[in-house]
Design an enzyme around this catalytic site. Sequence first.
Site, PDB file in Angstrom:
ATOM      1  N   ARG A 230      78.406 113.120 107.536  1.00  0.00           N
ATOM      2  CA  ARG A 230      78.039 112.470 108.781  1.00  0.00           C
ATOM      3  C   ARG A 230      78.205 113.486 109.900  1.00  0.00           C
ATOM      4  O   ARG A 230      79.157 114.280 109.914  1.00  0.00           O
ATOM      5  CB  ARG A 230      78.917 111.242 109.051  1.00  0.00           C
ATOM      6  CG  ARG A 230      78.642 110.069 108.114  1.00  0.00           C
ATOM      7  CD  ARG A 230      77.273 109.451 108.356  1.00  0.00           C
ATOM      8  NE  ARG A 230      77.045 108.247 107.570  1.00  0.00           N
ATOM      9  CZ  ARG A 230      76.331 108.189 106.454  1.00  0.00           C
ATOM     10  NH1 ARG A 230      75.788 109.300 105.963  1.00  0.00           N
ATOM     11  NH2 ARG A 230      76.163 107.038 105.826  1.00  0.00           N
ATOM     12  N   GLU A 259      71.538 112.970 116.065  1.00  0.00           N
ATOM     13  CA  GLU A 259      70.380 112.469 115.321  1.00  0.00           C
ATOM     14  C   GLU A 259      69.973 111.065 115.758  1.00  0.00           C
ATOM     15  O   GLU A 259      70.843 110.277 116.158  1.00  0.00           O
ATOM     16  CB  GLU A 259      70.652 112.502 113.813  1.00  0.00           C
ATOM     17  CG  GLU A 259      71.810 111.664 113.318  1.00  0.00           C
ATOM     18  CD  GLU A 259      72.031 111.814 111.824  1.00  0.00           C
ATOM     19  OE1 GLU A 259      71.835 110.813 111.095  1.00  0.00           O
ATOM     20  OE2 GLU A 259      72.402 112.925 111.374  1.00  0.00           O
ATOM     21  N   HIS A 277      68.562 114.701 107.881  1.00  0.00           N
ATOM     22  CA  HIS A 277      69.350 113.649 107.226  1.00  0.00           C
ATOM     23  C   HIS A 277      68.582 113.081 106.031  1.00  0.00           C
ATOM     24  O   HIS A 277      68.391 111.876 105.902  1.00  0.00           O
ATOM     25  CB  HIS A 277      69.693 112.525 108.209  1.00  0.00           C
ATOM     26  CG  HIS A 277      70.856 111.694 107.751  1.00  0.00           C
ATOM     27  ND1 HIS A 277      71.676 111.005 108.608  1.00  0.00           N
ATOM     28  CD2 HIS A 277      71.347 111.428 106.501  1.00  0.00           C
ATOM     29  CE1 HIS A 277      72.611 110.355 107.943  1.00  0.00           C
ATOM     30  NE2 HIS A 277      72.436 110.599 106.656  1.00  0.00           N
TER      31      HIS A 277
END
Length: 316
Positions: A230, A259, A277
């Site tokens: 993360r 993001e 991601h």
Amino acid sequence: MKPLILIFSPLTEAHRAQIAEQYQVLYAPNASSVEAQLAAAQPEVRAVLTNGPIGVQPQAIDAMPKLELICTLGVGYEKVAIEYARSRGIALANGAGTNSDCVADHAMAILLAAVRNVVQYDAAVRNGVWRDRIPWSPNVSGRRLGLLGLGDIGMKIARRAQAFDIEVGYHSRSPRTDVAYGYYSSAQALAHWCDFLVVATPGGAQTRHMVDAAVLDALGPQGFVVNISRGSVVDTAALGQALLENRIAGAALDVYESEPNPPAELVGLPNVVLTPHIAGWSPEAVQNSVNQFLRNAEGHFAGRGPVSPIVGSAAG
């Protein structure tokens, strides 16, 4: 009547159709804000399928009085109101193990790309620059890889690293008794030992900015950071400064704090590899995750319980 499922996580039409064979479906992809979740919520909803970065908020839970199951598509659940849901008697499950091979593959891919300078080499060839006009890159094999987190994904990264004759060490909340990898009591101690620091720990408040300026300085000017966990685990500003000042050699990130917007501190730097991601996304991985959701939902509605229940209190 089929139970009504509210889906917050983006899914393909084919996967939504697969779920719709057994359930009624409401689809609200990317409903990450409270307002969007409230707009999608309906009183008859009995289950929510979401993901870690989107989660499900207490206000949305309150708007669905018949809600009895919350599942995440992947392993993460950092933005799911876990304790609040439990206080309402709602069952919780995730997609643990469904995309871990894909994530581990991607971790090694971007590590190799960063250390071996693959992106810049590709650009050089396209611009007519040959090898005698560019710096050489170091080996990946024979080095030391430190894992922040040694869960299912971390274990699979470790096995892949060993195929490259890389020595593996790790840091986690407590040492494991079933592995021979070296254990380090802090992220900073692990970074001081390793050449490649790979972030594979859950997100959440407990791990926010675990990789900070002190950890990066411990990693040193020959070290590389890889993050497939993360974005919140790595202090982006500190990382950008360390890269700019050559206090570490490079970074490879699939996740970042900004993001879906690109990290402004990093996009102009040549010693960074960025992907969107996508480490856990492949046709096989997403299909596994959808299948696991259906197993979780079937087990719950049949009274047996989900097959992969969330047992922790927070994703940290």
